[in-house]
Write a protein that holds these residues in place. Structure first.
Motif, short mmCIF file in Angstrom:
data_model
loop_
_atom_site.label_atom_id
_atom_site.label_comp_id
_atom_site.label_asym_id
_atom_site.label_seq_id
_atom_site.Cartn_x
_atom_site.Cartn_y
_atom_site.Cartn_z
N VAL A 1 0.84 -1.20 0.00
CA VAL A 1 0.00 0.00 0.00
C VAL A 1 0.88 1.25 0.00
CG1 VAL A 1 -1.66 1.33 1.36
CG2 VAL A 1 -1.96 -1.13 1.09
N ASP A 2 1.91 1.24 0.81
CA ASP A 2 2.85 2.37 0.86
C ASP A 2 3.45 2.61 -0.52
OD1 ASP A 2 4.68 4.31 1.55
OD2 ASP A 2 5.93 3.00 2.77
N GLU A 3 3.90 1.55 -1.17
CA GLU A 3 4.52 1.69 -2.49
C GLU A 3 3.51 2.14 -3.54
OE1 GLU A 3 6.81 -1.76 -3.56
OE2 GLU A 3 7.52 -2.04 -1.50
N MET A 4 2.29 1.65 -3.45
CA MET A 4 1.26 2.06 -4.41
C MET A 4 1.04 3.56 -4.36
SD MET A 4 -2.81 1.13 -4.47
CE MET A 4 -3.09 2.28 -3.10
N LEU A 5 1.05 4.12 -3.17
CA LEU A 5 0.78 5.55 -3.02
C LEU A 5 1.89 6.42 -3.60
CD1 LEU A 5 -0.78 5.58 0.55
CD2 LEU A 5 -1.96 5.93 -1.63
N GLN A 6 3.05 5.82 -3.87
CA GLN A 6 4.12 6.57 -4.52
C GLN A 6 3.82 6.80 -6.00
OE1 GLN A 6 6.90 7.70 -2.72
NE2 GLN A 6 5.73 6.91 -1.00
N GLU A 7 2.88 6.01 -6.54
CA GLU A 7 2.65 6.05 -7.99
C GLU A 7 1.20 6.25 -8.40
OE1 GLU A 7 6.02 2.96 -9.52
OE2 GLU A 7 4.33 2.06 -8.46
N GLU A 8 0.26 5.83 -7.57
CA GLU A 8 -1.15 5.83 -7.94
C GLU A 8 -1.85 7.10 -7.45
OE1 GLU A 8 -4.06 5.60 -9.65
OE2 GLU A 8 -3.33 3.52 -9.85
N GLU A 9 -2.32 7.90 -8.40
CA GLU A 9 -2.97 9.16 -8.05
C GLU A 9 -4.49 9.03 -7.96
OE1 GLU A 9 -1.73 11.85 -11.08
OE2 GLU A 9 0.35 11.97 -10.35
#
Length: 205
Positions: free
Chosen positions: A176-184
């Motif tokens: 989830v942390d990594e997704m938030l780096q890329e998913e707007e």
């Protein structure tokens, strides 16, 4: 097939050397954010830091050694968040730990967001066979600490079974942390709230 890798060099002990070491890592993180994994080079890092290549090679063998150190630093900073969270909530028992999972997710993500080049560091820890061990070892350590915390309040639970359950939860939390780096298209609030509910539900039994 196992990947042969050189043992990482120990962190420098003298204050001046530590400052140089951290400068190189900070510069490398900034460059990663600008050019990505494939394009970054030790020469680029040296030019940005105002140093010569021999000076960098006192601390790192190549760019992958720099990336390994960046990954290790990010994982250590994330793990420090876990230690502080456990100190706050482990004394309150299982209900306290479960009830504050969202805070742990948010605090960990805040550390990630503050790290220069974090999204590229995370990509490197997934993509490069030379670097995967940094991420896996850190996530196993997190699982060990969570398992110990829960078992202090669940003496009858099988440790190995609990470890495996928590290992999956740890991977979901970091994903989830990594997704938030890329998913707007997904808000951080929604991601943290839903992930926390899912992880809490998994621990119910």
């Amino acid at each position: 097939m196992s990947i042969e890798r050189a043992a990482p060099r120990p962190r420098p002990q003298q204050e001046r050397s530590q400052q140089t070491y951290e400068l190189l890592l900070n510069v490398a993180g900034e460059l990663l954010a600008e050019v990505g994994i494939d394009r970054i080079s030790t020469n680029m890092i040296c030019a940005r830091a105002g140093m010569t290549p021999p000076a960098l090679y006192r601390y790192f063998d190549d760019k992958y050694a720099v990336l390994e150190a960046l990954g290790g630093r990010l994982m250590a900073r994330q793990n420090a968040v876990l230690d502080a969270w456990l100190a706050r909530y482990e004394p309150g028992g299982v209900a306290s730990l479960k009830g504050n999972i969202e805070e742990l997710l948010r605090d960990t993500a805040a550390v990630t967001a503050s790290e220069p080049g974090a999204v590229w560091i995370l990509r490197a820890l997934h993509a490069s066979p030379r670097l995967v061990h940094v991420r896996v070892a850190s996530h196993r350590l997190v699982t060990d600490r969570l398992t110990d915390a829960y078992l202090r309040h669940l003496p009858g639970v099988d440790r190995d079974q609990l470890w495996r359950r928590l290992r999956i939860s740890v991977e979901i939390g970091f994903a989830v942390d990594e997704m938030l780096q890329e998913e707007e298209r997904v808000s951080a609030d929604l991601a943290f709230r839903n992930a926390a509910r899912m992880l809490q539900a998994d621990l119910e039994d």
